[in-house]
Design an enzyme around this catalytic site. Structure first.
Site, PDB file in Angstrom:
ATOM      1  N   LEU A  59       8.525 115.710  29.108  1.00 56.00           N
ATOM      2  CA  LEU A  59       8.831 117.051  28.640  1.00 56.00           C
ATOM      3  C   LEU A  59       9.789 116.916  27.459  1.00 56.00           C
ATOM      4  O   LEU A  59      10.632 116.012  27.443  1.00 56.00           O
ATOM      5  CB  LEU A  59       9.491 117.891  29.740  1.00 56.00           C
ATOM      6  CG  LEU A  59       8.677 118.188  31.000  1.00 56.00           C
ATOM      7  CD1 LEU A  59       9.540 118.942  32.012  1.00 56.00           C
ATOM      8  CD2 LEU A  59       7.423 118.988  30.675  1.00 56.00           C
ATOM      9  N   ASP A  60       9.677 117.803  26.498  1.00 59.81           N
ATOM     10  CA  ASP A  60      10.612 117.792  25.380  1.00 59.81           C
ATOM     11  C   ASP A  60      12.036 117.994  25.882  1.00 59.81           C
ATOM     12  O   ASP A  60      12.262 118.587  26.940  1.00 59.81           O
ATOM     13  CB  ASP A  60      10.278 118.912  24.397  1.00 59.81           C
ATOM     14  CG  ASP A  60       8.972 118.670  23.651  1.00 59.81           C
ATOM     15  OD1 ASP A  60       8.548 117.516  23.572  1.00 59.81           O
ATOM     16  OD2 ASP A  60       8.395 119.655  23.160  1.00 59.81           O
ATOM     17  N   LYS A  61      12.988 117.557  25.080  1.00 59.76           N
ATOM     18  CA  LYS A  61      14.396 117.669  25.452  1.00 59.76           C
ATOM     19  C   LYS A  61      14.776 119.107  25.804  1.00 59.76           C
ATOM     20  O   LYS A  61      15.478 119.351  26.785  1.00 59.76           O
ATOM     21  CB  LYS A  61      15.262 117.162  24.304  1.00 59.76           C
ATOM     22  CG  LYS A  61      16.763 117.248  24.563  1.00 59.76           C
ATOM     23  CD  LYS A  61      17.559 116.715  23.374  1.00 59.76           C
ATOM     24  CE  LYS A  61      19.056 116.844  23.609  1.00 59.76           C
ATOM     25  NZ  LYS A  61      19.845 116.336  22.453  1.00 59.76           N
TER      26      LYS A  61
END
Length: 256
Positions: A59-61
């Site tokens: 997942l993106d930050k």
């Protein structure tokens, strides 16, 4: 299970895989692209469980919600293959600018953000459905008398980097808080009113084939939609890291 700031809420666990709630602002693993960050899911979960864990997706930050890790190499191989072959089902929630269409399907090829101009594009496909919309009686833009937003369900069928964010921008409904693909003044306006600057994208539900049995495992983040009334008897609260999203759902005048 009880958590501390250095622990991650466990959503699912057996001898083959573990699913956790990834808070916004955490990286999945160390990377030279964000050398100043100190919070990493892999290292924290490894210390929390006392064993090695294997990443199988990311997942993106800025994105919070369901993240799955494998607990041994055979499970990692099976789960990674499931993600690569599109055998998983992902459902995300996004707070977006304006009144999104009731339903939309975006089949718009993408290339990585940092790819050279001559790099080939990759197929990318996402289905969207508007769950609710709202109109606030104050302007975020001097050209309009009100501010509109929508809660959108996103179901990507491919897994390109920033796919949901870029496809919503393609629809002219960028995610609130998206510093790369959204609008800075609007992001700041919402941050002031919500008391929080963040990307409003939430990995709500993930279905994966179990690496040992092949049976579908449905893992949910614990976030309620529609939002449960505060203090409703018999309901467990969302995991503490999801409290900002639960508050967002409960505090705004949504029209389903």
């Amino acid at each position: 299970m009880p958590t501390t700031p250095q622990q991650l809420p466990i959503l699912w666990r057996d001898e083959h895989l573990v699913a956790v709630y990834k808070p916004a602002g955490w990286l999945v693993h160390r990377t030279g692209l964000d050398a100043g960050e100190t919070r990493f899911v892999m290292q924290t979960l490894r210390d929390q469980l006392g064993r090695h864990v294997y990443p199988v997706h990311r997942l993106d930050k800025g994105t919070c919600g369901v993240l799955v890790m494998a607990l041994h190499s055979d499970a990692a191989r099976a789960l990674s293959q499931a993600f690569e072959q599109g055998a998983t089902h992902k459902r995300y929630l996004a707070l977006v600018r304006g009144w999104a269409p009731e339903a939309a399907e975006v089949d718009h090829a993408l290339k990585p953000d940092d790819a050279p101009a001559d790099a080939p594009v990759q197929d990318a496909h996402t289905r969207f459905r508007r769950l609710a919309r709202l109109s606030l009686p104050e302007p975020s833009d001097g050209r309009f008398a009100t501010t509109r937003a929508s809660l959108v369900l996103a179901e990507p069928t491919t897994g390109r980097r920033h796919q949901i964010r870029r496809h919503l921008k393609h629809l002219a409904h960028p995610i609130i808080g998206d510093a790369t693909h959204g609008k800075g003044p609007l992001n700041r306006w919402w941050a002031e009113r919500l008391g929080l600057q963040r990307l409003w994208l939430h990995a709500w539900q993930l279905t994966v084939p179990h690496p040992a049995t092949g049976a579908a495992v449905v893992i949910e983040s614990g976030l309620d939609w529609p939002a449960a009334p505060a203090g409703l008897a018999g309901r467990d609260p969302a995991p503490a890291p999801a409290a900002d999203w639960q508050r967002l759902l409960a505090m705004l005048p949504w029209q389903a």
